[in-house]
Design a protein around this motif. Structure first.
Motif, short mmCIF file in Angstrom:
data_model
loop_
_atom_site.label_atom_id
_atom_site.label_comp_id
_atom_site.label_asym_id
_atom_site.label_seq_id
_atom_site.Cartn_x
_atom_site.Cartn_y
_atom_site.Cartn_z
N ASN A 1 -14.20 -2.07 1.35
CA ASN A 1 -13.71 -1.40 2.72
C ASN A 1 -15.19 -0.19 2.88
O ASN A 1 -14.98 0.33 1.22
CB ASN A 1 -13.02 -0.51 2.22
CG ASN A 1 -12.49 0.12 3.21
OD1 ASN A 1 -12.40 0.01 4.77
ND2 ASN A 1 -12.02 1.28 3.81
N LEU B 1 -9.47 0.17 -0.92
CA LEU B 1 -9.43 -0.74 -1.61
C LEU B 1 -8.64 -2.30 -2.32
O LEU B 1 -7.93 -0.90 -2.71
CB LEU B 1 -10.05 -2.28 -1.30
CG LEU B 1 -11.13 -1.36 -2.70
CD1 LEU B 1 -11.04 -2.18 -3.51
CD2 LEU B 1 -12.79 -1.89 -2.44
N LYS B 2 -8.27 -2.99 -2.39
CA LYS B 2 -6.98 -3.42 -3.02
C LYS B 2 -7.19 -4.86 -3.10
O LYS B 2 -7.84 -5.89 -2.29
CB LYS B 2 -5.46 -3.10 -2.49
CG LYS B 2 -5.21 -3.97 -1.09
CD LYS B 2 -3.62 -4.34 -1.12
CE LYS B 2 -3.11 -4.09 0.09
NZ LYS B 2 -1.68 -4.30 0.50
N ALA B 3 -6.83 -6.04 -4.46
CA ALA B 3 -6.30 -7.24 -4.24
C ALA B 3 -5.82 -7.65 -5.47
O ALA B 3 -4.59 -7.24 -5.50
CB ALA B 3 -7.70 -7.55 -4.61
N THR B 4 -5.17 -8.30 -4.40
CA THR B 4 -3.57 -8.52 -4.83
C THR B 4 -3.37 -10.01 -5.47
O THR B 4 -1.77 -10.59 -6.19
CB THR B 4 -2.76 -8.89 -3.59
OG1 THR B 4 -2.89 -10.30 -2.68
CG2 THR B 4 -2.68 -8.29 -2.57
N SER C 1 -1.32 -6.86 -8.54
CA SER C 1 -2.27 -6.29 -7.50
C SER C 1 -2.53 -5.22 -8.01
O SER C 1 -2.42 -3.97 -9.26
CB SER C 1 -1.28 -5.42 -6.31
OG SER C 1 -0.78 -6.70 -5.93
N GLU D 1 -17.11 -2.57 -2.54
CA GLU D 1 -16.23 -3.95 -2.92
C GLU D 1 -15.39 -3.80 -4.52
O GLU D 1 -16.14 -3.03 -5.89
CB GLU D 1 -17.48 -4.82 -3.24
CG GLU D 1 -17.53 -5.18 -1.52
CD GLU D 1 -19.08 -6.27 -1.48
OE1 GLU D 1 -19.18 -7.67 -0.73
OE2 GLU D 1 -19.24 -6.84 -3.29
N THR E 1 0.93 -0.91 0.50
CA THR E 1 0.32 -0.33 -0.40
C THR E 1 0.64 1.02 -0.05
O THR E 1 1.77 1.22 0.69
CB THR E 1 -0.79 0.05 1.18
OG1 THR E 1 -1.85 -0.95 1.01
CG2 THR E 1 -1.61 0.67 1.38
N ASP F 1 -9.63 -12.46 -6.37
CA ASP F 1 -9.40 -11.90 -4.87
C ASP F 1 -11.17 -10.96 -5.04
O ASP F 1 -10.58 -10.00 -5.92
CB ASP F 1 -9.01 -11.45 -4.74
CG ASP F 1 -7.81 -12.02 -3.57
OD1 ASP F 1 -6.63 -11.33 -3.31
OD2 ASP F 1 -8.06 -12.91 -3.03
N GLY G 1 -11.89 -7.21 -2.44
CA GLY G 1 -11.14 -6.49 -2.21
C GLY G 1 -12.60 -5.63 -1.42
O GLY G 1 -13.48 -5.19 -2.17
#
Lengths: 115, 112
Positions: free
Chosen positions: B59, B48-51, B32, B63, A103, B55, B57
């Motif tokens: 928050n 948010l994130k997805a790696t 990512s 979504e 991040t 996935d 993410g």
């Protein structure tokens, strides 16, 4: 609270007059970035430091320089600002340089006006 | 080369409406993917994130699912609030590093 701090928040300079923007971090992150964000555009990476290792983007003008005297601080120097350099300048940090999943933590930005 | 394409805004919605902001990426491999949000006068915050592929993410009610088949990472929220008014940026790493390339941003305005 750990954070990324940028000073000043607003900077006005004259055409051709050198200006320095400041960024500090309390996250103890290895990597510090400078992005330029012009009005209604996406942030664009200028350069970054991994520890003391400086990495310039190929299309960053020579007018832009950076210094990182220690882990906590990083400076953006604009040697001869032109009207086209008016923008928001964002500093960011991340723990590591590779892997892509880290991040990035951004400061609030410095808005530069060139008269 | 690496890029991120994001739907153009502005998006104007009424409170409690459903939100979708489209994002697609080009890549070799599976980078990512991130959504950042920028509130007026502020810097960017990770939303948010997805790696990895498939996935999801999430928050604050937002979504996004990493879909490798369609190289997409669309942002959704079932019921937006006035406080969600901001600019939303889709992003991915530049190459194998952690520096980011961003989409052009989508401005969301939510009215009560």
């Amino acid at each position: 609270d750990a954070m990324v701090i940028q000073n000043p928040r607003y900077q006005v300079t004259q055409f051709g007059k050198p200006v320095t923007l400041s960024c500090s971090q309390t996250l103890n992150h290895n990597v510090m970035y400078w992005y330029q964000q012009k009005s209604s555009q996406a942030p664009k990476l200028l350069f970054h430091y991994y520890d003391k290792d400086f990495n310039n983007e190929a299309d960053t003008p020579d007018n832009f320089q950076s210094r990182r005297p220690n882990t906590s601080f990083c400076f953006l120097d604009i040697r001869s600002p032109g009207l086209g350099d008016a923008a928001m300048y964002l500093c960011a940090t991340s723990r590591d340089r590779w892997g892509g999943a880290d991040t990035q933590y951004f400061g609030p930005g410095t808005r530069l006006t060139v008269l | 080369g690496d890029s991120v394409t994001q739907m153009e805004g502005p998006v104007t919605l009424s409170e409690e409406a459903f939100l979708t902001i489209n994002c697609t990426y080009t890549a070799t491999g599976y980078p990512s993917l991130f959504w950042y949000v920028q509130y007026p006068g502020e810097g960017l915050q990770l939303l948010l994130k997805a790696t990895k592929a498939d996935d999801k993410g999430s928050n604050k009610g937002f979504e996004a699912t990493y879909r490798k088949e369609t190289t997409s990472f669309h942002l959704e929220k079932g019921s937006v609030q006035v406080s969600d008014s901001a600019v939303y940026f889709c992003a991915r790493p530049l190459g194998a590093g952690t520096a980011l390339i961003f989409g052009k941003g989508t401005t969301l305005s939510v009215s009560s």
